[in-house]
Design a protein around this motif. Structure first.
Motif, mmCIF file in Angstrom:
data_model
loop_
_atom_site.group_PDB
_atom_site.id
_atom_site.type_symbol
_atom_site.label_atom_id
_atom_site.label_comp_id
_atom_site.label_asym_id
_atom_site.label_seq_id
_atom_site.Cartn_x
_atom_site.Cartn_y
_atom_site.Cartn_z
ATOM 1 N N SER A 159 0.782 -1.192 -0.036
ATOM 2 C CA SER A 159 0.152 -0.130 0.064
ATOM 3 C C SER A 159 0.752 1.288 -0.044
ATOM 4 O O SER A 159 1.180 1.820 -1.059
ATOM 5 C CB SER A 159 -1.039 -0.056 1.299
ATOM 6 O OG SER A 159 -0.264 -0.430 2.421
ATOM 7 N N THR A 160 1.403 1.809 1.107
ATOM 8 C CA THR A 160 1.952 3.029 1.349
ATOM 9 C C THR A 160 3.389 2.920 0.576
ATOM 10 O O THR A 160 3.437 3.893 -0.344
ATOM 11 C CB THR A 160 2.479 3.163 2.917
ATOM 12 O OG1 THR A 160 1.239 3.051 3.503
ATOM 13 C CG2 THR A 160 2.973 4.684 3.006
ATOM 14 N N HIS A 212 -0.323 9.542 1.553
ATOM 15 C CA HIS A 212 0.143 8.217 2.141
ATOM 16 C C HIS A 212 0.540 8.301 3.312
ATOM 17 O O HIS A 212 0.218 7.500 4.417
ATOM 18 C CB HIS A 212 1.513 7.641 1.172
ATOM 19 C CG HIS A 212 0.777 6.844 0.175
ATOM 20 N ND1 HIS A 212 -0.073 5.862 0.165
ATOM 21 C CD2 HIS A 212 1.221 6.744 -1.334
ATOM 22 C CE1 HIS A 212 -0.258 5.142 -0.987
ATOM 23 N NE2 HIS A 212 0.609 5.994 -1.774
ATOM 24 N N GLY A 216 -1.014 6.079 5.667
ATOM 25 C CA GLY A 216 -0.497 4.768 5.860
ATOM 26 C C GLY A 216 0.262 4.649 7.249
ATOM 27 O O GLY A 216 0.812 3.537 7.324
ATOM 28 N N ILE A 219 -0.732 1.526 8.986
ATOM 29 C CA ILE A 219 -0.594 0.105 8.340
ATOM 30 C C ILE A 219 0.050 -0.928 9.194
ATOM 31 O O ILE A 219 -0.401 -2.132 9.407
ATOM 32 C CB ILE A 219 0.016 0.149 7.049
ATOM 33 C CG1 ILE A 219 -1.043 0.671 6.017
ATOM 34 C CG2 ILE A 219 0.480 -1.280 6.652
ATOM 35 C CD1 ILE A 219 -2.354 0.087 5.849
ATOM 36 N N ALA A 512 -3.219 0.976 -2.849
ATOM 37 C CA ALA A 512 -3.908 0.410 -2.083
ATOM 38 C C ALA A 512 -4.703 -0.877 -2.693
ATOM 39 O O ALA A 512 -4.654 -1.815 -1.990
ATOM 40 C CB ALA A 512 -4.997 1.104 -1.359
ATOM 41 N N TYR A 548 -7.929 2.460 3.807
ATOM 42 C CA TYR A 548 -7.156 3.176 3.028
ATOM 43 C C TYR A 548 -7.799 4.191 1.966
ATOM 44 O O TYR A 548 -7.498 5.205 1.980
ATOM 45 C CB TYR A 548 -6.060 2.200 2.258
ATOM 46 C CG TYR A 548 -4.504 2.860 2.414
ATOM 47 C CD1 TYR A 548 -3.994 2.278 3.279
ATOM 48 C CD2 TYR A 548 -4.205 3.753 1.413
ATOM 49 C CE1 TYR A 548 -2.408 2.835 3.102
ATOM 50 C CE2 TYR A 548 -2.954 4.424 1.443
ATOM 51 C CZ TYR A 548 -2.055 4.000 2.403
ATOM 52 O OH TYR A 548 -0.698 4.384 2.333
#
Length: 562
Positions: A159-160, A212, A216, A219, A512, A548
């Motif tokens: 993701s990030t 992000h 993020g 996460i 994401a 997200y």
């Protein structure tokens, strides 16, 4: 007439959604293995392309063949990752690597954050395209994680770092290829004092990094809470919250340099340098017990014999050939992988041009504008295979151990092939469904257009969902950005908001989307022999995915209306 047009547009969007709905029903809800669900999804996409979009048969065939070529590339990457893992196992190096993490802490929550979030971010920055899962997931399994838990962790961190993966490819290639050439984009750049495309991408990349960072940072907390909720003896997410200080420390150890690099250097290095700096800081601090669980309070899985059968794959990764190797020598193969990936991805070095000079190209398949282009030396699979061969000599392995490693790797890859050989062609038919006699846009565009026309100025809330859908289907943040960046820019101008924030929301959502991408999950699962449980992983990664895109969308709506 206008109402009929709206109904037609909405109905077309519903039809375009059907290949994804089939995946959701059969893979996620009914828990079919991907090897059974993906052929149905492929058939759905083909029938829609031929009957509704009226795409020529030769174009559907060309798109399918193009998908097969991409699937073979993915299988090559998987094979290389599995081979390296098996070589390390047979040589005894894997047991020494395991011990090095136990020496830091036996707490599985901490290990998941260090390997998944920090090491994974660094590998994502270097290579992208699913490589972090191919490296990190088997490493966690080798440490004693249940394969299903390792795959979940490996997918959640996709993701990030993804927007700046492969030395900035999702921005430098994905966004750039979509925006460059548009007069509207160039005029807007001039109007805000941006004098070049590179400067515009730098500005977009910094906005992506800020979004992000704002989303993020949580996460690592998701990783540890999901780990204890789904794989702990007590099934309690609060056991994950017990290490929230460490999780936040690890998050910001990566995110702070990540944002700084995006501002100072541009989109090529945020994930690579952010992951490397964060990994160095956190490992240094962890060895000094900073924010670590108290001795005797470390969290672990139950004994392996108590694991449900669904947690384990067909690959056995217990300690074998446990020999007293040095730590540096045991880690050397992974260090070589990281070093070679970085050296061959940096355009400032000559190696990238040399590797890219070897090209297998089949232009204009069946007379269409669809081509196949592969660069076999540049694929991360070649790096894995090369380092595996080097490791045989580094560890002076005997012939039976080498044959065992190759044999086990070949058996595992065969089980992953069916799902990927249908999943990726489905994606290509879905993406290349424009140009039919019906005159409709390609399926993803038909879906995005219907949503944007329906929601108006609330579009920033939905922009990350479109990016996520594009990546989940296409399997790549780069491909999603290539499809939708200009579309997002145009929608931003249409509703009267800063269009560069719309492009940034697209890129964040596209990152994401990797968490729920079917063929990424299939690939990560295949590396550890966990075939047939893909739906179970996606049901779990849907939670951080929804977090997200919802948080990014709400944040985007606030920003553009400030």
């Amino acid at each position: 007439m206008e109402v009929e047009g709206i109904v037609s547009e909405l109905f077309l969007a519903i039809l375009a959604l059907m290949p994804i709905v089939v995946v959701g029903i059969f893979l996620v809800a009914l828990r079919w293995p991907a090897s059974r669900a993906m052929p149905l999804s492929f058939l759905t996409a083909v029938l829609l392309a031929l009957i509704v979009w009226r795409v020529p048969v030769v174009q559907v065939a060309a798109a399918s063949l193009s998908g097969l070529a991409i699937a073979l590339r993915l299988l090559y990457i998987i094979f290389g990752a599995i081979l390296l893992l098996n070589v390390l196992r047979e040589s005894g190096a894997l047991s020494r690597i395991r011990q090095s993490f136990v020496d830091i802490t036996p707490d599985r929550r901490i290990q998941a954050v260090i390997i998944g979030w920090l090491f994974g971010s660094f590998i994502e920055g270097a290579a992208g395209f699913g490589t972090p899962a191919a490296v990190g997931v088997p490493l966690m399994v080798g440490l004693g994680f249940p394969p299903l838990a390792a795959v979940m962790v490996g997918m959640t961190i996709q993701s990030t770092p993804v927007s700046f993966g492969a030395v900035g490819t999702p921005i430098e290639v994905g966004v750039a290829n979509s925006l460059v050439g548009s007069l509207d984009v160039m005029r807007y750049f001039v109007s805000i004092g941006v004098d070049s495309t590179d400067a515009g991408l730098h500005l977009i990349g910094f906005r992506v990094a800020l979004l992000h960072a704002a989303v993020g940072f949580a996460i690592p907390m998701f990783v540890v809470c999901m780990l204890t909720k789904y794989f702990g003896e007590r099934k309690d997410w609060r056991e994950g919250l017990e290490v929230w200080p460490f999780a936040l420390f690890a998050a910001f150890a990566m995110i702070i340099p990540y944002v700084a690099v995006a501002w100072l250097l541009g989109p090529e290095f945020p994930s690579l340098l952010g992951g490397l700096i964060g990994l160095s800081v956190v490992v240094f601090a962890s060895r000094r017990r900073f924010l670590m669980p108290r001795s005797g309070m470390e969290w672990d899985f139950q004994e392996e014999k108590l694991w449900p059968a669904s947690w384990s794959g067909s690959m056995t990764l217990g300690i074998e050939n446990d020999s007293p190797r040095s730590l540096a020598r045991s880690w050397l193969p992974y260090l070589l992988v990281a070093a070679i990936l970085v050296m061959t991805r940096l355009p400032q070095l000559p190696y990238q041009a040399w590797l890219n000079s070897v090209v297998i190209r089949v232009p204009e398949l069946f007379g269409t504008n669809i081509s196949i282009e592969e660069k076999p030396l540049y694929v991360p699979g070649s790096v894995f295979v090369l380092v595996s061969i080097m490791s045989i000599f580094i560890f002076r392995m005997k012939t039976p151990a080498v044959l065992q490693a190759f044999g086990d790797s070949t058996k595992t890859i065969r089980k992953a092939s069916i799902a990927l050989l249908f999943a990726v062609p489905m994606v290509q038919v879905f993406l290349k469904s424009d140009g039919g006699s019906a005159g409709y846009d390609a399926m993803p565009y038909a879906l995005a257009t219907a949503i944007s026309d329906s929601v108006g100025r609330m579009w920033p809330v939905f922009a990350p969902w479109i990016g996520g859908m594009g990546a989940a289907v296409a399997g790549s943040n780069t491909n999603s950005n290539m499809m939708f960046s200009l579309f997002q820019f145009n929608v931003g101008q249409k509703i009267g908001v800063d269009p560069l924030w719309m492009v940034a929301l697209q890129a964040v959502g596209g990152a994401a989307g990797n968490m729920i991408c079917v063929h990424n999950v299939v690939a990560a699962s295949a590396v550890v022999g966990l075939i047939g449980r893909e739906g179970e992983t996606i049901r779990r990664t849907l939670i951080p995915f929804c977090y997200y895109v919802i948080m990014a969308g709400v944040l985007g709506l606030v920003i553009v209306n400030m």
